[in-house]
Every structure is written in C-alpha cells, then in structure tokens.
Write a protein that holds these residues in place. Structure first.
Motif, short mmCIF file in Angstrom:
data_model
loop_
_atom_site.label_atom_id
_atom_site.label_comp_id
_atom_site.label_asym_id
_atom_site.label_seq_id
_atom_site.Cartn_x
_atom_site.Cartn_y
_atom_site.Cartn_z
N ASP A 10 49.19 -53.73 23.52
CA ASP A 10 49.55 -52.78 24.58
C ASP A 10 48.50 -51.69 24.76
N GLY A 11 47.38 -51.82 24.07
CA GLY A 11 46.31 -50.85 24.22
C GLY A 11 46.46 -49.60 23.39
N ARG A 12 47.43 -49.56 22.51
CA ARG A 12 47.63 -48.39 21.66
C ARG A 12 46.70 -48.44 20.46
N PRO A 13 46.08 -47.31 20.11
CA PRO A 13 45.15 -47.32 18.98
C PRO A 13 45.84 -47.61 17.66
N VAL A 14 45.13 -48.33 16.79
CA VAL A 14 45.61 -48.64 15.45
C VAL A 14 44.59 -48.08 14.46
N THR A 15 45.04 -47.26 13.56
CA THR A 15 44.16 -46.62 12.58
C THR A 15 43.50 -47.66 11.68
N ALA A 16 42.20 -47.51 11.47
CA ALA A 16 41.47 -48.32 10.50
C ALA A 16 41.13 -47.46 9.29
N VAL A 17 41.09 -48.08 8.12
CA VAL A 17 40.84 -47.35 6.88
C VAL A 17 39.65 -47.93 6.14
N THR A 18 39.02 -47.10 5.32
CA THR A 18 37.95 -47.56 4.45
C THR A 18 38.55 -48.26 3.24
N ALA A 19 37.67 -48.89 2.45
CA ALA A 19 38.15 -49.53 1.23
C ALA A 19 38.76 -48.52 0.28
N ALA A 20 38.14 -47.35 0.16
CA ALA A 20 38.67 -46.32 -0.74
C ALA A 20 40.04 -45.83 -0.27
N GLU A 21 40.20 -45.68 1.04
CA GLU A 21 41.49 -45.24 1.57
C GLU A 21 42.55 -46.30 1.35
N MET A 22 42.21 -47.58 1.53
CA MET A 22 43.19 -48.64 1.32
C MET A 22 43.55 -48.75 -0.15
N ARG A 23 42.57 -48.52 -1.00
CA ARG A 23 42.86 -48.54 -2.45
C ARG A 23 43.85 -47.43 -2.81
N ALA A 24 43.68 -46.26 -2.18
CA ALA A 24 44.59 -45.15 -2.43
C ALA A 24 45.99 -45.46 -1.89
N VAL A 25 46.06 -46.11 -0.73
CA VAL A 25 47.36 -46.50 -0.17
C VAL A 25 48.06 -47.47 -1.12
N ASP A 26 47.34 -48.45 -1.61
CA ASP A 26 47.93 -49.40 -2.56
C ASP A 26 48.46 -48.67 -3.80
N ARG A 27 47.67 -47.72 -4.29
CA ARG A 27 48.09 -46.98 -5.50
C ARG A 27 49.37 -46.20 -5.24
N VAL A 28 49.43 -45.48 -4.13
CA VAL A 28 50.62 -44.69 -3.82
C VAL A 28 51.82 -45.62 -3.60
N ALA A 29 51.60 -46.73 -2.89
CA ALA A 29 52.70 -47.66 -2.63
C ALA A 29 53.29 -48.19 -3.93
N VAL A 30 52.43 -48.47 -4.90
CA VAL A 30 52.89 -49.04 -6.18
C VAL A 30 53.42 -47.96 -7.12
N GLU A 31 52.64 -46.90 -7.33
CA GLU A 31 52.97 -45.92 -8.38
C GLU A 31 53.99 -44.88 -7.94
N GLU A 32 54.03 -44.54 -6.66
CA GLU A 32 54.93 -43.49 -6.21
C GLU A 32 56.11 -44.01 -5.40
N VAL A 33 55.87 -45.05 -4.60
CA VAL A 33 56.94 -45.56 -3.75
C VAL A 33 57.72 -46.68 -4.42
N GLY A 34 57.04 -47.46 -5.28
CA GLY A 34 57.72 -48.53 -5.99
C GLY A 34 57.60 -49.90 -5.37
N LEU A 35 56.68 -50.06 -4.41
CA LEU A 35 56.46 -51.37 -3.79
C LEU A 35 55.41 -52.09 -4.63
N ASP A 36 55.84 -53.03 -5.48
CA ASP A 36 54.90 -53.57 -6.46
C ASP A 36 54.00 -54.65 -5.86
N LEU A 37 52.95 -54.98 -6.62
CA LEU A 37 51.94 -55.93 -6.17
C LEU A 37 52.51 -57.30 -5.84
N PRO A 38 53.41 -57.89 -6.65
CA PRO A 38 53.93 -59.21 -6.29
C PRO A 38 54.61 -59.23 -4.92
#
Length: 250
Positions: A10-38
C-alpha cells in the motif's frame, strides 16, 4: 535504522534495521519479553516454506528442493522449513556447511527431527559417506540458510564453496533473511555471495537488503511491538492480518 527504503504493497514505509539493531531486538524479545528462539525459528521456517511453495508453483512444481544450512538461527530456520516441505511430500535434501557434530543448540534439535524423518542430510565438508555431489545437490530450488545477518568478513571453506555452486546449478534460489555473503547492514559483499530470486527477510528488513536484487518478502516472527519500543525503534505492524507481506524498494 532506515524508514525511507522499503514500502509495503500500500506504499506505507517499513522500517529497516541494521544487524546490530536486529541483534538487540532478538535479545529483548528473548530475555525481556519471553519469546524464545525455538518459537521464532518455527515461525521463520514456516514462513520460508510458504515462500518456497509459492516459488515452486510457478512452473517449478516438480523440482526437488535443497536446503543449504549453517549453524545458528538461520540454519535452524532452514531446517524447520525442510521439515514443513517434507511433510508436504516434496523431495527435500539438506546439505550442511559443516560436520554434523558441529551443529549445536536448537539447530541441532531441528536437524535431529529431520534425521528421524529420514530426510537426506549430507555435509559438504566430507562428514557424510559418501561425500555429496554439490552440483547434483543444488538441482532444482535451493534454499540459502547458511549465514543470515551474522556475517563477519567473507565466507570461507565449505560455506564459500556452496555459495559459489548456487548460481550455476539452481533453477531458483530463495535466501532466508539476508543472502549469504551480503553484509546485513551495508549490503557490501566482501567475497562470494548468493544472488537470490527471492529473499524472505525476517521481522523487519535489514538495511543491507536494499542492495540485493530479486523479490523481497517480509516474514512475521511474532515479535511484539514492545520489543521495538523498548529499543526506540519505530515500528508499525506491516503485516495486517497476514503472516508475510511483499516489500518494494523505493
């Protein structure tokens, strides 16, 4: 972070992230939110499988599928994809870029499931008996799940050999998250790199994917918005009611 390079249908912008930012997202998702790797690995594998089925539906429905897998989350997502495809009676083969004994963690669990299913699994470094014929293994549709966003330096050894073999042997190539050999942040390719027909990138596009040719599909890992909010990453759900969405480069 980049908010100007990718847009949804629909032409709406989608944020892109660097590798470091995605690594931080994964860490927060696992360690703080509880969404595990499996859980995230399963979402990646299913989304990738759906993308491959769509690719095969375009005059490629009889072609075999080869999954090239490394260790870590990217390889595990590829192995989960192999399971979904095998469950649908596709001809699937896995080629590892390392010895079977060197695959560990959750990725080893995914590999063990495939072995229990008698999905052919071979190692490009000579771990199998006999060694796989790499060119034969890459006939048909190839899934690139070798490296992902964790690339440091240029690919080497069996990983580089598999990447080199992809371009000349496969009918169609689908990369998971980031084409192997491409820097997820800059798009630079310090050595050999996969040139996919489709990249199924995960959660949010990586800034370096802007430099990659081919189609782009964004696959949902079910990471909640709070993970992005805690890191100050601007996030608007790009999926709507779907679990994947095609993206365009501006």
């Amino acid at each position: 972070m980049d908010t100007a390079t990718f847009v949804d249908p629909d032409g709406r912008p989608v944020t892109a992230v660097t590798a470091a930012e995605m690594r931080a997202v994964d860490r927060v998702a696992v360690e703080e939110v509880g969404l595990d790797l499996p859980r995230m690995m399963e979402h990646a594998g299913r989304g990738l499988a759906e993308a491959v089925l769509e690719v095969r539906s375009s005059n490629r429905s009889e072609l075999p599928v080869t999954v090239l897998a490394g260790n870590g989350g990217n390889g595990g997502g590829g192995l989960a994809c192999a399971r979904h495809l095998a469950n649908r009676n596709l001809s699937v083969r896995v080629v590892l870029d390392r010895a079977r004994a060197e695959v560990d963690g959750v990725t080893a669990e995914q590999l063990g499931i495939l072995e229990a299913m008698d999905v052919p699994v071979e190692a490009a470094d000579g771990d199998s008996d006999p060694d796989p014929d790499i060119d034969a293994a890459l006939e048909g549709v190839v899934i690139d799940a070798l490296i992902g966003y964790g690339l440091t330096g240029q690919p080497r050894g069996a990983t580089a050999e598999l990447i080199e073999a992809v371009g000349s042997a496969s009918e169609a190539t689908v990369s998971l998250d980031v084409p192997s050999g491409t820097n997820a942040t800059t798009g630079e390719r310090p050595g050999v790199a996969v040139e996919p027909d489709l990249t199924a990138t995960l959660a949010l596009p990586k800034t370096g994917v802007a430099a990659v040719d081919g189609d782009l599909l964004l696959v949902d890992l079910s990471i909640p918005s709070t993970a992005y909010d805690r890191l100050g990453i601007g996030y608007t759900n790009p999926f709507g009611e779907a679990f994947s969405v095609p993206l365009s480069r501006t």
